[in-house]
Write a protein that holds these residues in place. Structure first.
Motif, short mmCIF file in Angstrom:
data_model
loop_
_atom_site.label_atom_id
_atom_site.label_comp_id
_atom_site.label_asym_id
_atom_site.label_seq_id
_atom_site.Cartn_x
_atom_site.Cartn_y
_atom_site.Cartn_z
N SER A 1 0.84 -1.20 0.00
CA SER A 1 0.00 0.00 0.00
C SER A 1 0.87 1.25 0.00
N GLY A 2 0.39 2.28 -0.65
CA GLY A 2 1.11 3.54 -0.67
C GLY A 2 2.11 3.69 -1.80
N TYR A 3 2.19 2.68 -2.67
CA TYR A 3 3.16 2.71 -3.76
C TYR A 3 2.48 2.47 -5.10
N GLU A 4 3.10 3.00 -6.15
CA GLU A 4 2.58 2.82 -7.50
C GLU A 4 2.74 1.36 -7.95
N PHE A 5 1.85 0.93 -8.82
CA PHE A 5 2.00 -0.37 -9.47
C PHE A 5 2.95 -0.22 -10.65
N LYS A 6 3.84 -1.16 -10.81
CA LYS A 6 4.73 -1.13 -11.97
C LYS A 6 3.96 -1.62 -13.19
N THR A 7 3.98 -0.83 -14.25
CA THR A 7 3.24 -1.17 -15.47
C THR A 7 4.06 -0.85 -16.71
N GLU A 8 3.64 -1.44 -17.81
CA GLU A 8 4.12 -1.07 -19.15
C GLU A 8 2.88 -0.85 -20.00
N SER A 9 2.68 0.38 -20.46
CA SER A 9 1.47 0.74 -21.22
C SER A 9 0.22 0.30 -20.47
N SER A 10 0.22 0.53 -19.18
CA SER A 10 -0.89 0.27 -18.25
C SER A 10 -1.05 -1.19 -17.85
N ILE A 11 -0.38 -2.12 -18.51
CA ILE A 11 -0.45 -3.54 -18.15
C ILE A 11 0.48 -3.81 -16.97
N ALA A 12 -0.03 -4.47 -15.93
CA ALA A 12 0.75 -4.73 -14.72
C ALA A 12 1.99 -5.58 -15.04
N ARG A 13 3.13 -5.13 -14.56
CA ARG A 13 4.40 -5.87 -14.74
C ARG A 13 5.10 -5.95 -13.38
#
Length: 468
Positions: free
Chosen positions: A82-94
């Motif tokens: 919680s409190g952190y960004e999700f890692k994504t590539e072109s909005s797809i979760a990575r």
């Protein structure tokens, strides 16, 4: 991208995955451990969960971890705190690493710019695009509608989860789905559906090869605010083409027990998967047993192409209507639910929701119809996101008539659009389906105006009028 170049790239991606897996297996045999750190702006982050799908560990006070990798492990992933960004590539979760020869796997995470105790999420069930025309409809209708809803949320953090059947047995269209998600512009996580599986390649263990090459692990977790999110694979391929059942493997259940040991029992627990648990997952009692100590659990499912809310074993399951409606041949699902998606609002451990019909305002939560019978008329209301806490009332020429009786039946528009072996074209297999979120009453021919008011469990009122 043309079909040939896509197939070449997909083949290369899959080949790379399994070459990497072979190398990774050698590493495991030789050394057995992978270590790394979770950092943010150079500072180690403690108590972050890392998993290979078999073992689940937490980082120490310096952000370091070690994990004893299972020889079958295909990924190592972070359960984003919680409190952190999700890692994504072109909005797809990575949020994962594919296996390779590195013995050190580090995760760098960025803090969110605002508190995430209040956040939203969107559930897309069954986009199920089969061809270019389906993709065009998705891009012209579902994508701008969802993007508009997201924009209306302002600065509130929001993410999405696709609960399976992202495509319809046509893996050439995974990039089209990805493009749709990129246009919506929010982090999106994916669950495996039966139409996202490889057939003719063996059994359940090999049926997710292409999906994994595109989207990573088929089960994992992440966090936002006081909510813990889990994505599972409950589609078990039975080794005969297009034959499957609803089942959560013991491996996943064992992993889930380990994952949940780090989750407070009073947390909001959101579990997303494709096949509905309450009536189609064969080992659902084993699954419910894992969740018995959690009192605030919501399951997000798809697959059925109708909308239904069920409470079982104290767990609320939201079985969503589809993004594709009648398989892109009509604007409604087989039960009369408009094509659309679920919108969820989280405030701490409280959850509110509504169903958003594509192309319609969110205040539109029911449709009403009038049938003319021999000596009377009949009112039919379809309240598609109904659950037992809703109240449905009706008025005849302005006079309150009380509660509108609930009765199972067929949505009149679904019958008109889909009934019979000639309708709809070109997918005549679509048929109206009986539903229990219909409400019926009979009245005399002298009545001129009918109104239905539906009040949801949150006290929000929705109404619809029609001339008799």
């Amino acid at each position: 991208m043309n079909r040939r170049s896509f197939i070449q790239k997909s083949s290369l991606l899959t080949t790379t995955l399994f070459v990497s897996l072979k190398s990774f297996s050698s590493l495991i045999t030789a050394e057995g451990l992978v270590s790394g750190r979770v950092t943010s702006k150079g500072r180690g982050i403690a108590n972050v969960v890392i998993s290979d799908g078999y073992s689940v560990v937490q980082t120490d006070k310096s952000g370091s971890y070690q994990i004893q990798l299972n020889e079958l492990a295909r990924f190592v992933w972070i359960s984003t705190p919680s409190g952190y960004e999700f890692k994504t590539e072109s909005s797809i979760a990575r949020h994962y690493y594919k296996p390779d020869v590195k013995a050190e796997l580090n995760f760098e995470i960025k803090p969110l710019k605002q508190n995430d105790h209040k956040h939203n999420f969107i559930i897309w069930a069954d986009p199920q695009v089969k061809n270019k025309k389906d993709v065009e409809q998705m891009m012209e209708t579902s994508v701008p509608d969802t993007r508009s809803v997201v924009q209306s949320m302002g600065n509130t953090p929001v993410h999405g989860i696709g609960v399976g059947d992202l495509v319809w047995d046509n893996f050439d269209l995974f990039p089209a789905y990805d493009e749709a998600i990129a246009k919506i512009g929010i982090p999106f996580f994916q669950a495996l559906g039966n139409h996202d599986q490889d057939y003719r390649q063996g059994g359940d263990d090999t049926s997710d090869r292409t999906f994994q090459a595109h989207y990573g692990p088929t089960y994992y977790s992440f966090n936002r605010g006081k909510a813990h999110y889990v994505v599972l694979d409950d589609v078990r391929y039975l080794g005969i083409e297009r034959t499957y059942d609803g089942y959560i493997t013991p491996t996943q259940l064992d992993w889930l027990v380990k994952d949940l040991q780090f989750v407070p029992k009073d947390a909001l627990l959101i579990i997303s998967l494709h096949i509905p648990v309450h009536n189609q997952v064969k080992n659902r009692e084993d699954f419910y047993a894992v969740l018995k100590d959690f009192k605030n659990v919501h399951i997000m499912s798809g697959h059925t192409h109708y909308n239904k809310n069920v409470i079982q074993n104290g767990i609320f399951e939201h079985n969503h209507g589809t993004v594709c409606g009648g398989w892109w041949t009509g604007p409604i699902c087989e039960d009369g639910t408009p094509r659309g998606y679920g919108v969820y609002e989280v405030d701490g451990t409280d959850l509110k929701w509504y169903y958003k019909s594509t192309g319609r305002d969110k205040t539109e939560q029911l449709d009403i119809y009038v049938d003319t019978l021999t000596n009377q008329k009949r009112l039919i209301a379809n309240v598609w996101n109904y659950d037992p806490e809703w109240k449905v009332e009706y008025f005849l020429d302005g006079k309150a008539m009380g509660t509108l009786p609930q009765q199972e039946g067929f949505d009149p528009l679904a019958v008109k659009l889909y009934k019979g072996d000639k309708l709809p074209q070109p997918r005549a297999f679509v048929e109206p389906r009986s539903t229990d979120h219909l409400f019926l009453a009979h009245f005399g021919p002298e009545v001129k105006v009918l109104k239905v008011v539906a009040t949801d469990r949150f006290g929000q009122k929705y109404e619809a009028k029609i001339n008799a």
